[in-house]
Design a protein around this motif. Sequence first.
Motif, PDB file in Angstrom:
ATOM      1  N   UNK A 185       4.964   9.390   5.008  1.00  0.00           N
ATOM      2  CA  UNK A 185       4.515   8.650   3.837  1.00  0.00           C
ATOM      3  C   UNK A 185       3.114   9.091   3.428  1.00  0.00           C
ATOM      4  N   UNK A 186       2.893   9.194   2.125  1.00  0.00           N
ATOM      5  CA  UNK A 186       1.541   9.298   1.582  1.00  0.00           C
ATOM      6  C   UNK A 186       1.555   8.630   0.222  1.00  0.00           C
ATOM      7  N   UNK A 187       0.381   8.426  -0.355  1.00  0.00           N
ATOM      8  CA  UNK A 187       0.325   7.667  -1.599  1.00  0.00           C
ATOM      9  C   UNK A 187       0.595   6.201  -1.355  1.00  0.00           C
ATOM     10  N   UNK A 188       1.126   5.519  -2.371  1.00  0.00           N
ATOM     11  CA  UNK A 188       1.433   4.093  -2.271  1.00  0.00           C
ATOM     12  C   UNK A 188       2.532   3.844  -1.248  1.00  0.00           C
ATOM     13  N   UNK A 189       2.502   2.671  -0.636  1.00  0.00           N
ATOM     14  CA  UNK A 189       3.541   2.298   0.332  1.00  0.00           C
ATOM     15  C   UNK A 189       4.671   1.522  -0.317  1.00  0.00           C
ATOM     16  N   UNK A 190       4.668   1.436  -1.646  1.00  0.00           N
ATOM     17  CA  UNK A 190       5.718   0.720  -2.355  1.00  0.00           C
ATOM     18  C   UNK A 190       7.057   1.446  -2.243  1.00  0.00           C
ATOM     19  N   UNK A 191       8.130   0.689  -2.289  1.00  0.00           N
ATOM     20  CA  UNK A 191       9.475   1.258  -2.377  1.00  0.00           C
ATOM     21  C   UNK A 191       9.768   1.559  -3.837  1.00  0.00           C
ATOM     22  N   UNK A 214       7.868   7.694 -10.892  1.00  0.00           N
ATOM     23  CA  UNK A 214       8.236   6.663  -9.929  1.00  0.00           C
ATOM     24  C   UNK A 214       8.119   7.128  -8.485  1.00  0.00           C
ATOM     25  N   UNK A 215       7.845   8.416  -8.272  1.00  0.00           N
ATOM     26  CA  UNK A 215       7.700   8.910  -6.911  1.00  0.00           C
ATOM     27  C   UNK A 215       7.417  10.399  -6.910  1.00  0.00           C
ATOM     28  N   UNK A 216       6.886  10.900  -5.779  1.00  0.00           N
ATOM     29  CA  UNK A 216       6.472  12.301  -5.680  1.00  0.00           C
ATOM     30  C   UNK A 216       6.933  12.848  -4.339  1.00  0.00           C
ATOM     31  N   UNK A 217       7.646  13.983  -4.366  1.00  0.00           N
ATOM     32  CA  UNK A 217       8.245  14.560  -3.166  1.00  0.00           C
ATOM     33  C   UNK A 217       7.720  15.975  -2.973  1.00  0.00           C
ATOM     34  N   UNK A 218       7.177  16.264  -1.782  1.00  0.00           N
ATOM     35  CA  UNK A 218       6.627  17.598  -1.508  1.00  0.00           C
ATOM     36  C   UNK A 218       6.992  18.040  -0.097  1.00  0.00           C
ATOM     37  N   UNK A 219       6.947  19.342   0.103  1.00  0.00           N
ATOM     38  CA  UNK A 219       7.140  19.882   1.452  1.00  0.00           C
ATOM     39  C   UNK A 219       5.907  19.607   2.302  1.00  0.00           C
ATOM     40  N   UNK A 220       4.732  19.909   1.741  1.00  0.00           N
ATOM     41  CA  UNK A 220       3.476  19.691   2.449  1.00  0.00           C
ATOM     42  C   UNK A 220       2.401  19.350   1.429  1.00  0.00           C
ATOM     43  N   UNK A 244      -3.525  12.144  -2.202  1.00  0.00           N
ATOM     44  CA  UNK A 244      -3.152  10.871  -1.581  1.00  0.00           C
ATOM     45  C   UNK A 244      -3.876   9.696  -2.220  1.00  0.00           C
ATOM     46  N   UNK A 245      -5.181   9.807  -2.395  1.00  0.00           N
ATOM     47  CA  UNK A 245      -5.945   8.693  -2.965  1.00  0.00           C
ATOM     48  C   UNK A 245      -5.572   8.456  -4.422  1.00  0.00           C
ATOM     49  N   UNK A 246      -5.244   9.540  -5.154  1.00  0.00           N
ATOM     50  CA  UNK A 246      -4.822   9.385  -6.550  1.00  0.00           C
ATOM     51  C   UNK A 246      -3.506   8.618  -6.640  1.00  0.00           C
ATOM     52  N   UNK A 247      -2.546   8.970  -5.793  1.00  0.00           N
ATOM     53  CA  UNK A 247      -1.265   8.276  -5.818  1.00  0.00           C
ATOM     54  C   UNK A 247      -1.421   6.811  -5.412  1.00  0.00           C
ATOM     55  N   UNK A 248      -2.263   6.555  -4.418  1.00  0.00           N
ATOM     56  CA  UNK A 248      -2.511   5.171  -4.009  1.00  0.00           C
ATOM     57  C   UNK A 248      -3.105   4.364  -5.154  1.00  0.00           C
ATOM     58  N   UNK A 249      -4.082   4.942  -5.864  1.00  0.00           N
ATOM     59  CA  UNK A 249      -4.753   4.231  -6.946  1.00  0.00           C
ATOM     60  C   UNK A 249      -3.797   3.915  -8.088  1.00  0.00           C
ATOM     61  N   UNK A 250      -2.748   4.732  -8.250  1.00  0.00           N
ATOM     62  CA  UNK A 250      -1.808   4.528  -9.353  1.00  0.00           C
ATOM     63  C   UNK A 250      -0.457   3.979  -8.889  1.00  0.00           C
TER      64      UNK A 250
END
Length: 362
Positions: A17-23, A76-82, A97-103
Amino acid sequence: MKRQLILEDGTIFNGEAFGSLEESIGEVVFNTGMTGYQETLSDPSYCGQIVTMTYPLIGNYGINRDDFETITPSIFGFVVKEYCDSPSNFRSDENLDSFLKANNIPGISGIDTRKLTKILRKYGTMKGIITKAGATDERASEKLAQAIPLTNQVEMVSTLKPYVSPGRGYRIVLVDFGMKHGILRELTKRNCHVTVVPYNYSAENIMRLKPDGIMLTNGPGNPKNVPEAIEMIKEVIPHIPVFGICLGHQLLALACGANTDRLKFGHRGSNHPVYDFETSRTYLTSQNHGYAVTKASIELTDLELTQIALNDKTVEGVKHKEYPAFSVQYHPEASPGPDDTNYLFDRFMKNIKNFKAQKEEV
């Protein structure tokens, strides 16, 4: 923290997991760009979608203040290898990571994005859920089955009220279906006086602004879910030069009697070759769409096919045989991608100039 991406066909990807912890539940798509992840994250055309980046390392140059295509991301979500949590770039203001969390955007890393992309290419785009590890397959499958596909994405991302970007040149009404800021930048670069209006602005209200030209922007979703825009275009096209981009291209075609259809997995990336019949040249283009104008339907309209995609021969450009209206399926402003087709904004300016000259002669 462990996290899962579960597709509606039952395929499970386990990652970090990275970014927001929302489902989050959305349509899972893939983007083939090697760079430009910030513009992708902030492109309103991705509203309602979980975006997979095929390039393996994402986030290495961070997030900066200059490359946003909208203020509020709507993916609604972001998927990456690394993903890189320690970016190295002189313009970087924060990491991914911090950008995704903030949004409030959930991300998942450490999965086989090549395998995921091959599934989407073979079976087509499908719904998926990003959820915490340990969730039962039955619960996730039930949520996916109950998830109703969005039909109001344009309403979600369009401006609520008109606003002006002042200039001393031609007066342009820009109809915002999910506008990327790159389009506005290209118009203001040409000193246009731009009035940005909502997607459902009426033809009567547009004509009251006395525009020299009308720009139909990109946007998310199915163009047939925006019937009010189709009716507006029908009314204005005989009177004002029109330039449509992406969703705006599809709406222009529908307004002229053509048809659109859903693509199997869409075009998303910055390396799509397009052939132009008028110039006999091939251009590399930036694209992001899941629907396309059907080629056969153009033959029964007043539209003329001007460009095709070399990969799958889908329609990439049309122009009206009688009125000064044309459109392209790709993004000539790039952001990100090659600027090979940036000249189309100048063509739009030329159309306006010629149309005004003809009116003065009459």
